[in-house]
Write a protein that holds these residues in place. Structure first.
Motif, short mmCIF file in Angstrom:
data_model
loop_
_atom_site.label_atom_id
_atom_site.label_comp_id
_atom_site.label_asym_id
_atom_site.label_seq_id
_atom_site.Cartn_x
_atom_site.Cartn_y
_atom_site.Cartn_z
N GLY A 1 0.97 -1.09 -0.17
CA GLY A 1 -0.41 -0.23 0.04
C GLY A 1 0.72 1.31 -0.04
N GLY B 1 -3.64 6.48 4.72
CA GLY B 1 -3.73 5.77 3.28
C GLY B 1 -3.98 4.40 3.39
N ALA B 2 -3.42 3.58 2.43
CA ALA B 2 -3.35 2.14 2.15
C ALA B 2 -2.30 1.51 3.49
N ILE C 1 -8.09 -1.05 1.45
CA ILE C 1 -7.89 -1.24 0.07
C ILE C 1 -6.96 -2.19 -0.54
N CYS D 1 -8.93 -2.05 -4.19
CA CYS D 1 -9.06 -0.90 -5.05
C CYS D 1 -9.53 -1.96 -5.74
N CYS E 1 -3.38 6.94 -8.82
CA CYS E 1 -3.17 6.62 -7.81
C CYS E 1 -2.23 7.15 -6.29
N TYR F 1 -2.61 5.42 -3.09
CA TYR F 1 -2.58 4.46 -2.55
C TYR F 1 -2.05 3.08 -2.38
N MET G 1 -7.82 11.63 3.77
CA MET G 1 -6.64 10.94 2.24
C MET G 1 -8.07 11.82 1.83
#
Ligand SMILES: O=P(O)(O)OC[C@H]1O[C@H](OP(=O)(O)OP(=O)(O)O)[C@H](O)[C@@H]1O
Ligand SMILES: NC(=O)CC[C@H](N)C(=O)O
Length: 462
Positions: free
Chosen positions: A103, A156-157, A177, A238, A385, A387, A450
């Motif tokens: 991530g 975040g991821a 995610i 995702c 992206c 993430y 985020m």
């Protein structure tokens, strides 16, 4: 995208981690590493390159113990260098600790700046390292409490595996995610992996996916879970994992990736037909399932028109454009006898930078195709992206600045059609797309801070 694998309670922990990483190689090809614990201390081996080239019997024999974690890296924060290879491994006041991360943290730069102002010395450029510094500085009592305090500061991821002398900890971010699945071997060992394909390889049973916001600790063969350690505001799985990243033999977010991709192809055939075509071919590998779906739905026969070299990896995740460019030519070649004199539908999963499509259309025309109709089983990729996929700026995304007609001209296709975002939602079994992050197609970043960070970062890189 990165792949992570961990196991505890097995005498062959590092050997099985090696196998698990092998099955996850498609998620990252830049570097790989394993850290193992024998209950007293941790030992690590990390190197640039592919799993099969890095590890051999003597190296694995140097990683003894009943617990191990491993990582294959596709860099999204920090360069493709050995110092950023994972698992990261540190010694701090609380003992030894290694971490493997899939991530991307969107506030890592801000956190790093604060930590450095406070005297922290970083050993890598990877976003992941901030978690270790936050953990080491926490004044909480137990290891889990320190980790939770650290995780509450990051955004975040993150699907994470953390190994200490006597614990294996697995964490999934509150939006869920990136994937992370729990498995169990017949002998009782617990296993964690980014994708079920790694569990299948070592003949572990799939128990379940970790829940978003779940933290799971396995210590002395006993598993305990705190869920949620952070309250999920919504789900943000995702969607690009379903489109491209995951292996088709994996079950991801509860669905067979192969079946989902086939449904994408069927939907694509309904939305973007090519009625006069003679033949459907796929861009291997990730376009295959969708091409079969397109063929089944349209009734146009499927055949193998492109052959993929087994000795070249995924081109989209190569870090440098120059290598990516070259990689396509090296990787795919046309089967002239199948293509010559035909009107061909070519199905691929995505157009990101346009490198692959342009080369392929030219290759197929050079092999004698009369017409090439390109069909893409995801909507135009217009937004970067933040993430965990390496598309940091809009300049790199051809669909961010070009219309579908312009892209068709650029790739020299006779026609080009993408699946709609609504159609993609149908194919992944979530028509409202409420449980997915679709930011790369829709520009709708996930809610809250985020989204703010992501849009801010986008402004900086645009
Ligand atoms: O528009 P581009 O920037 O060229 O990127 C898109 C291409 O990259 C991927 O293939 P890749 O070779 O990475 O993976 P695959 O072999 O699994 O299909 C994807 O399937 C597209 O073909
Ligand atoms: N693709 C990923 O999951 C990358 C993990 C981490 N952000 C790194 O760059 O090392």
């Amino acid at each position: 995208m990165c792949g992570i694998f961990g196991i505890t309670g097995h005498a062959e922990a590092s050997n099985l981690t090696y196998l698990g990483l092998h099955a996850l190689q498609h998620r990252g090809q830049e570097s790989a590493g394993i850290v193992a614990s024998d209950g007293h201390g941790l030992r690590a081996h990390r190197q640039m390159g592919l799993v099969a080239d890095i590890f051999d019997a003597p190296v694995l024999a140097g990683l003894p113990g009943q617990s191990a974690i491993g990582h294959v890296r596709y860099s999204t924060a920090g360069g493709s260098q050995l110092k950023n290879a994972q698992p990261l491994f540190v010694q701090y006041a609380g003992g030894q600790c290694a971490i493997a991360h899939n991530g991307n943290l969107v506030n890592a730069a801000a956190l790093k700046e604060k930590l450095e102002a406070d005297g922290a010395i970083f050993q890598s450029d990877a976003d992941t390292e901030v978690i270790l510094h936050l953990l080491a500085r926490s004044r909480q009592g137990s290891f889990e409490q320190k980790l939770v305090e650290a995780l509450r500061k990051v955004e975040g991821a993150y699907s994470l595996l953390v190994l200490t002398e006597n614990k294996l900890v697995a964490v999934r971010d509150p939006l869920g995610i990136r994937p992370l699945v729990l498995g169990r071997m017949k002998e009782g060992a617990y296993v964690l992996a980014s994708e079920t394909t790694a569990l299948d390889l070592i003949e572990a049973d799939v128990v379940r996916e970790l829940e978003p916001g779940e933290l799971l600790v396995i210590e002395n063969g006993v598993m305990r879970t705190s869920k949620p350690f952070a309250e999920p505001a919504r789900l943000g799985r995702c969607i690009f994992e379903q489109v491209y990243f995951a292996r088709p033999d994996s079950v991801l977010f509860g669905n067979s990736v192969y079946e989902v991709r086939k449904r994408m192809g069927m939907q694509l055939a309904r939305e973007q037909p090519a009625p006069d075509a003679d033949l459907v071919i796929a861009v291997p590998d990730s376009g295959v399932a969708a091409a079969i779906g397109f063929s089944q739905q349209s009734g146009i026969p499927y055949d193998v028109g492109l052959i993929r070299s087994h000795y070249v990896g995924r081109t989209f995740i190569e870090p440098q454009q120059s290598i990516r460019h070259f990689g396509v030519k090296l990787k795919l070649s046309a089967v002239r006898n199948v293509i010559k004199g035909k009107r061909v539908v070519v199905v691929d999963d995505s157009i990101v930078r346009g490198t692959t499509s342009r080369k392929i259309v030219k290759m197929i025309k050079a092999a004698g195709a009369l017409e090439v109709h390109l069909r893409i089983s995801s909507p135009p990729t217009k937004w970067p992206c933040f993430y965990g996929i390496d598309t940091p700026s809009r300049q790199e995304l051809i669909a961010a600045s070009h219309s579908t007609d312009e892209i068709a001209r650029y790739v020299t296709a006779d026609s080009l059609g993408y699946i709609s975002i609504e159609g993609l939602g149908e194919a992944v079994g979530d028509p409202s797309r409420g449980s997915f992050c679709t930011a790369c197609f829709s520009g709708q970043y996930l809610l809250g801070e985020m989204a703010g960070s992501a849009q801010e970062a986008n402004k900086l890189t645009a």
